[in-house]
Design an enzyme around this catalytic site. Structure first.
Site, PDB file in Angstrom:
ATOM      1  N   ASP A 339       0.310  -2.041  -5.377  1.00  0.00           N
ATOM      2  CA  ASP A 339       1.065  -1.156  -6.252  1.00  0.00           C
ATOM      3  C   ASP A 339       1.255  -1.820  -7.618  1.00  0.00           C
ATOM      4  O   ASP A 339       1.570  -3.020  -7.692  1.00  0.00           O
ATOM      5  CB  ASP A 339       2.427  -0.868  -5.596  1.00  0.00           C
ATOM      6  CG  ASP A 339       3.286   0.081  -6.390  1.00  0.00           C
ATOM      7  OD1 ASP A 339       2.867   1.233  -6.592  1.00  0.00           O
ATOM      8  OD2 ASP A 339       4.387  -0.335  -6.814  1.00  0.00           O
ATOM      9  N   GLU A 374      -3.807  -0.626  -8.060  1.00  0.00           N
ATOM     10  CA  GLU A 374      -3.410   0.418  -9.002  1.00  0.00           C
ATOM     11  C   GLU A 374      -3.477  -0.251 -10.372  1.00  0.00           C
ATOM     12  O   GLU A 374      -2.732  -1.192 -10.647  1.00  0.00           O
ATOM     13  CB  GLU A 374      -2.000   0.903  -8.687  1.00  0.00           C
ATOM     14  CG  GLU A 374      -1.550   2.066  -9.539  1.00  0.00           C
ATOM     15  CD  GLU A 374      -0.156   2.528  -9.175  1.00  0.00           C
ATOM     16  OE1 GLU A 374       0.127   3.728  -9.345  1.00  0.00           O
ATOM     17  OE2 GLU A 374       0.673   1.700  -8.729  1.00  0.00           O
TER      18      GLU A 374
END
Length: 666
Positions: A339, A374
């Site tokens: 993330d 990400e």
């Protein structure tokens, strides 16, 4: 009953956390700016404080004889008088071990009074209400002949799912919504039949509900507010005491079906939030070491969650790598999705070959895992799509946006469509990278589902308690005439064509496709595009309303993807294998590429497969390339093939044909 008397002696500075032996347990904690550290052992409510007797470099350590599995413990950390600005030392606050593999209790702060017990400036001892770390015994799980599927990147199809939401409403399922549900033969068979090769689970690290959510009576459903990066989230277990074993059973069952398991992980921030948040672990151990701080001592908030972990610091880098290796070795997981991955490369500017990436690159365990990032954070200069080093693949937000614009908003930009379909070479074709470095997706957990993308012009997040201010405002969505649910047959048909066109683009594109769980059967979140705090039927997949026809279409697309050799080869498309044709069957000219009114083209792959692209919501006639072609997959039966080699389609979509060597009939 007499309470136990503990003593501490010289131990070892490595490994970090707790290490059990037959004689007892070694404890090791790192803090550069601490003055001293007390290990606190708890027995039947009684606390014994033992000062760590040894220190080498940043590591405080000691060995306690007779400690066994199940022992509760924590730390109290004292700060130096010359500690840097931003330090938050307070020995009155009990802290969990950042290497905790299990935690007893959960901090509650539903109001300011409860939060005060966890604030660094509060002078009261909070041991009575603070959670405790728990010593975990040796791993004796029977993995049998478990083998990692090790699918090549070119054959990988990722399915993003939430442990609870995926199965909570699965019909007649025992232990629905838990790790155990992932072992159920019907669930495993569903995934296998669908054709995906990897399940990417939203965070299973133990997490907490943010202060503002607790006050509103909501919870962090997605789980991106990580509390312990070594402990498993117990609420997803049928039996919380057996959570770790249940996840291992799930991984083993999925492996037996040939499915890889990828964990979504959060090493960009912790659950301690911003300056008003609680002191639970890192903040009290060494705030100035663990976090990126501004000159005034406040937090850099590149994560958007209040704080940002300073992964470039040597001890913190090792902690993150130790955590990842623990999940790979102990739970046999096959990979990780990071993330807000840009944070991992901040020093503080992004460095593609920074400390964290170098450590992972040289680690013999992690280097074999599938690693996905990400490719952005919310800090200045945070967007780095295409700039991450091998072996990291990246979520391709450009693919999402360009494909949505092409089909949903009918942009007519054939060049952008072709670039994304061919693997986004403009972004990834450098430094020896392959097309699989592009993780192609149309939707993900964050944002509209595929059904909502074609059903809503605006987000509808009122249930989140923030007056619909949260969530993305620019979604490149289109409701096709009516906002939300409708019984209008014409609108439903148009929405269906758009959905199928997007799915076909996803699975026929060069690169690694990622499908959001439920998109294959039309799951809706009622227009909520930021459902992180909705642990209810808004986010739980609605299996009862599944569109079986759409499911079948998705399975057909995945099957065809595996049959088309070019897509599995994981190579950049070259002229020898790919031909780009206009609707007349002639090579695309510059005029064709820039004619945004055309919105249609043909693509020939390996002289065997023919893709007919029609991005208009009206009839289109194609003059097919020379040869005999047979239909392999179509979005509907609304087409007509003439003997003179013309194929007429009546609506938007992608028609897939295969060359045949016998009869010219279709």
């Amino acid at each position: 009953m007499k309470t136990k008397t503990w003593r501490i002696e010289e131990g070892a500075p490595y490994p970090m956390g707790v290490s059990l032996t037959e004689e007892g347990a070694n404890f090791a904690l790192f803090s550069i700016h601490a003055e001293k550290v007390e290990l606190c052992l708890f027995d039947k409510g009684k606390e014994t404080r033992l000062e760590m007797p040894s220190r080498r470099g940043s590591v405080f350590y000691g060995f306690v004889p007779e400690v066994g599995a199940g022992q509760q413990y924590g730390f109290r950390v004292y700060g130096r008088a010359d500690a840097p600005g931003g330090s938050c030392f307070n020995p009155n606050k009990l802290l969990i071990d950042p290497y905790s593999k299990k935690i007893d209790g959960k901090p509650s702060y539903k109001d300011d009074e409860e939060m005060a017990w966890f604030r660094p400036e509060d002078g009261r001892d909070n041991a009575a209400v603070a959670p405790k770390s728990v010593v975990v015994g040796d791993d004796d799980f029977d993995w049998g002949d478990d083998r990692r599927p090790n699918h090549p990147w070119g054959r990988t199809i990722v399915y993003e799912a939430h442990v609870k939401g995926f199965t909570k409403q699965f019909p007649d399922l025992e232990h629905a919504g838990t790790y155990q549900a992932l072992t159920d033969p019907r669930v495993v068979d569903y995934l296998k039949t669908l054709g995906v090769t990897a399940v990417e689970l939203l965070p299973v690290h133990q997490h907490l509900d943010e202060y503002h959510l607790q006050k509103m009576g909501l919870s962090n459903y997605w789980g991106y507010n990580t509390y312990s990066h070594f402990a498993i989230e117990p609420s997803y277990a049928a039996d919380a005491e057996c959570a770790a074993e249940e996840l291992k059973q799930a991984v083993k069952a999925l492996h037996q079906a040939g499915l890889e398991v990828i964990l979504d992980v959060v090493y960009n921030h912790t659950a301690e939030q911003d300056e008003k948040g609680p002191m639970l672990c890192q903040r009290g151990i060494d705030n100035a070491l663990w976090y990126w701080l501004k000159p005034d001592g406040s937090y850099e908030n590149w994560s958007g969650c209040g704080n940002t972990l300073n992964i470039v610091r040597r001890d913190v880098t090792r902690w993150a790598a130790d955590s990842l290796r623990y999940w790979a070795e102990t739970f046999h997981v096959d990979g990780f999705r990071f993330d807000l991955g840009t944070v991992l490369g901040r020093e503080p500017d992004f460095q593609a070959y920074g400390r964290f990436f170098q450590v992972v690159y040289q680690d013999p365990v992690l280097a074999r895992c599938k690693l996905i990032v990400e490719a952005w954070d919310i800090g200045e200069g945070g967007y780095h799509l295409g700039n991450f080093p091998q072996p990291f693949a990246e979520w391709n937000g450009r693919f999402r946006d360009d494909m949505r614009a092409f089909w949903v908003w009918e942009s007519g930009n054939l060049g952008a469509f072709a670039e994304r379909l061919a693997g986004s070479s403009d972004i990834f074709n450098h430094s020896g990278r392959h097309p699989s470095a592009s993780i192609n997706f149309i939707t993900a957990h964050d944002g509209f589902t595929l059904r909502d993308l074609v059903s809503y012009n605006e987000k509808h997040n009122h249930a989140n308690g923030e007056d619909n201010r949260d969530g993305h405002n620019e979604n490149i969505s289109y409701n096709h005439g009516i906002e939300g649910e409708t019984q209008d047959a014409a609108i439903l048909e148009d929405r269906s064509y758009t959905v199928k066109a997007l799915l076909a683009s996803l699975f026929l594109a060069n690169g690694t496709p990622m499908l959001l769980a439920g998109d294959e059967f039309g799951n809706s979140q009622q227009g909520n595009n930021n459902s992180y705090c909705q642990d209810n039927p808004i986010t739980w997949l609605d299996w009862q309303q599944a569109d079986e026809a759409l499911q079948g279409y998705t399975r057909d697309l995945i099957r065809l993807r595996q049959e088309i050799k070019l897509l599995g080869d994981d190579v950049w498309w070259k002229q020898e294998r790919v031909r780009w044709l206009n609707i007349q069957g002639e090579p695309m000219s510059e005029l064709c590429w820039h004619n945004r009114g055309a919105k249609a083209m043909q693509i020939v792959l390996d002289d065997e497969w023919l893709l007919l692209i029609n991005a208009k919501r009206s009839q289109q006639i194609f003059n097919l390339p020379q040869g005999s072609w047979q239909i392999s997959c179509v979005p509907s039966e609304k087409f007509n093939y003439n003997a003179d080699g013309k194929l007429t389609v009546e609506h938007m979509g992608i028609w897939i044909l295969q060359r045949k060597n016998t009869s010219p009939n279709i």
